[in-house]
Design a protein around this motif. Structure first.
Motif, PDB file in Angstrom:
ATOM      1  N   ARG A  23     -17.488   0.783  -6.322  1.00 18.48           N
ATOM      2  CA  ARG A  23     -16.059   0.514  -6.493  1.00 18.48           C
ATOM      3  C   ARG A  23     -15.508   1.047  -7.812  1.00 18.48           C
ATOM      4  O   ARG A  23     -14.301   1.227  -7.936  1.00 18.48           O
ATOM      5  N   MET A  30     -10.363  -2.212  -5.112  1.00 19.28           N
ATOM      6  CA  MET A  30     -10.534  -3.623  -4.795  1.00 19.28           C
ATOM      7  C   MET A  30      -9.581  -4.002  -3.668  1.00 19.28           C
ATOM      8  O   MET A  30      -8.616  -3.281  -3.386  1.00 19.28           O
ATOM      9  N   ALA A  45      -7.557  -4.839  -9.045  1.00 19.95           N
ATOM     10  CA  ALA A  45      -7.924  -3.427  -9.219  1.00 19.95           C
ATOM     11  C   ALA A  45      -7.338  -2.878 -10.517  1.00 19.95           C
ATOM     12  O   ALA A  45      -8.023  -2.191 -11.283  1.00 19.95           O
ATOM     13  N   GLU A  82      -7.816  -1.886   1.087  1.00 17.20           N
ATOM     14  CA  GLU A  82      -8.381  -1.586  -0.225  1.00 17.20           C
ATOM     15  C   GLU A  82      -7.318  -0.880  -1.058  1.00 17.20           C
ATOM     16  O   GLU A  82      -6.606   0.002  -0.559  1.00 17.20           O
TER      17      GLU A  82
END
Length: 353
Positions: free
Chosen positions: A178, A196, A202, A47
């Protein structure tokens, strides 16, 4: 023959003696848990977190001298009254609520982004579907039945109502986790972070979140003034047409009645001239108000300073694979010791004389 003192110590601690006897079983089980932890750690996708920091403009009106003295006394008592009198239409502490609203998250779902892994543009909703396939639970159990997501948009609902199917609702809940916004109450800095599995996505969503928030606040602050500008613009067009019509009528009358000396004709001319003056005054007043309103909308437009723009993260933010592996090792060690103790250890030995 003298007894071994170490053995006697073990007799004094029967639980430790049992653990040493079963040490190979404990070692094997802990090793298996460690291997399982390694598999879990390296099957959890990376992530990446992209952050944006902005500093909003806060206008504070100065109060009276007594109010300022009261604020000083309140400051000595540890009470912050500096936010009193703020002209900010949308308080910064409401920014996280804006970025957790369903309309914003729905826009986020339908945003087109480019994925490095898939090498193509795709909607965020489609990307979240691909990410869900990498989850550990999906790998162990398999994907759930998607048939329950079908035929959920059949009921006709008015456009004013938000109608989500089950899949969209799950994806919006995922985005809730998120997309995180926080406010530092001491410095006033707003931090927006998006996590993300794709670093470029992201950063893209972080930039979109920043732009959405700034446009939302600016629109909220200037919406009423913009409506005034639209109203005044329409009224100016009408006033201009009325003035041109009155001026044409007065000019036509003068051309047709140059040599008349009747009082009735003179009165008619004065009437037409008065209508021209009224129409012109109305037009100039509206034009002045329009310019003042344009100046006001410029003053009311808030200014935001971007302290930290959206960047493509280089390092992953999670998972911490070392912690996961160590955790599974300790868990296996704990379970094996407790299991062996419960099955083989006789607690009555502790109370032996």
């Amino acid at each position: 023959m003298k007894s071994n003192p170490i053995f006697n110590n073990f007799k004094l601690f029967p639980l430790l003696h049992l653990i040493l006897q079963k040490k190979w079983k404990i070692f094997i089980f802990s090793t298996l848990c460690t291997c399982f932890g390694v598999w879990i750690a390296y099957n959890i996708p990376n992530e990446y977190t992209s952050q944006v920091q902005i500093l909003p403009e806060l206008e504070i009106k100065e109060g009276t001298e007594s109010m300022n003295n009261f604020k000083s006394l309140a400051g000595l008592a540890g009470v912050d009254l500096s936010s009193f009198g703020s002209t900010e239409a949308v308080r910064p502490d409401l920014y996280p609520n804006i970025l957790q609203s369903t309309p914003f998250l729905m826009q986020l779902l339908h945003l087109k982004v480019r994925s490095i892994e898939h090498q193509r543009e795709m909607l965020v909703s489609d990307y979240l579907k691909e990410c869900s396939k990498k989850e550990i639970l999906v790998k162990l159990v398999g994907e759930s039945n998607k048939s329950e997501f079908q035929n959920l948009n059949e009921p006709k609902i008015t456009p004013e109502l938000i109608h989500l199917n089950k899949e969209e609702d799950l994806q919006i809940r995922e985005l809730h986790k998120r997309v995180v916004t926080s406010l530092d109450k001491k410095t006033g800095v707003i931090t927006m972070s998006v996590k993300m599995q794709d670093p470029v996505i992201a950063a893209t969503l972080a930039k979109f979140t920043q732009d959405y928030l700034l446009n939302y606040v600016i629109q909220y602050r200037t919406e009423k003034t913009q409506k005034d500008i639209d109203f005044l613009s329409s009224r100016i067009n009408e006033a201009q047409k009325h003035y041109e019509k009155a001026l044409f009528a007065y000019s036509h009358y003068q051309d047709m009645n140059r040599n008349l000396f009747l009082n009735i004709a003179k009165d008619e001319g004065k009437k037409l001239q008065h209508e021209v003056e009224l129409a012109y005054n109305l037009y100039t007043q509206l034009a002045t108000q329009l310019e003042e309103t344009k100046i006001r909308i410029h003053r009311e437009t808030p200014v935001f300073k971007v302290l930290e723009p959206a960047q493509v993260p280089v390092k992953k933010s999670s998972p911490s694979r070392g912690i996961i592996i160590v955790g599974f090792t300790l868990l296996g060690l704990f379970i094996s010791v407790v299991g062996i103790t419960v099955r083989n250890f006789h607690f009555s030995e502790v109370f032996k004389a």
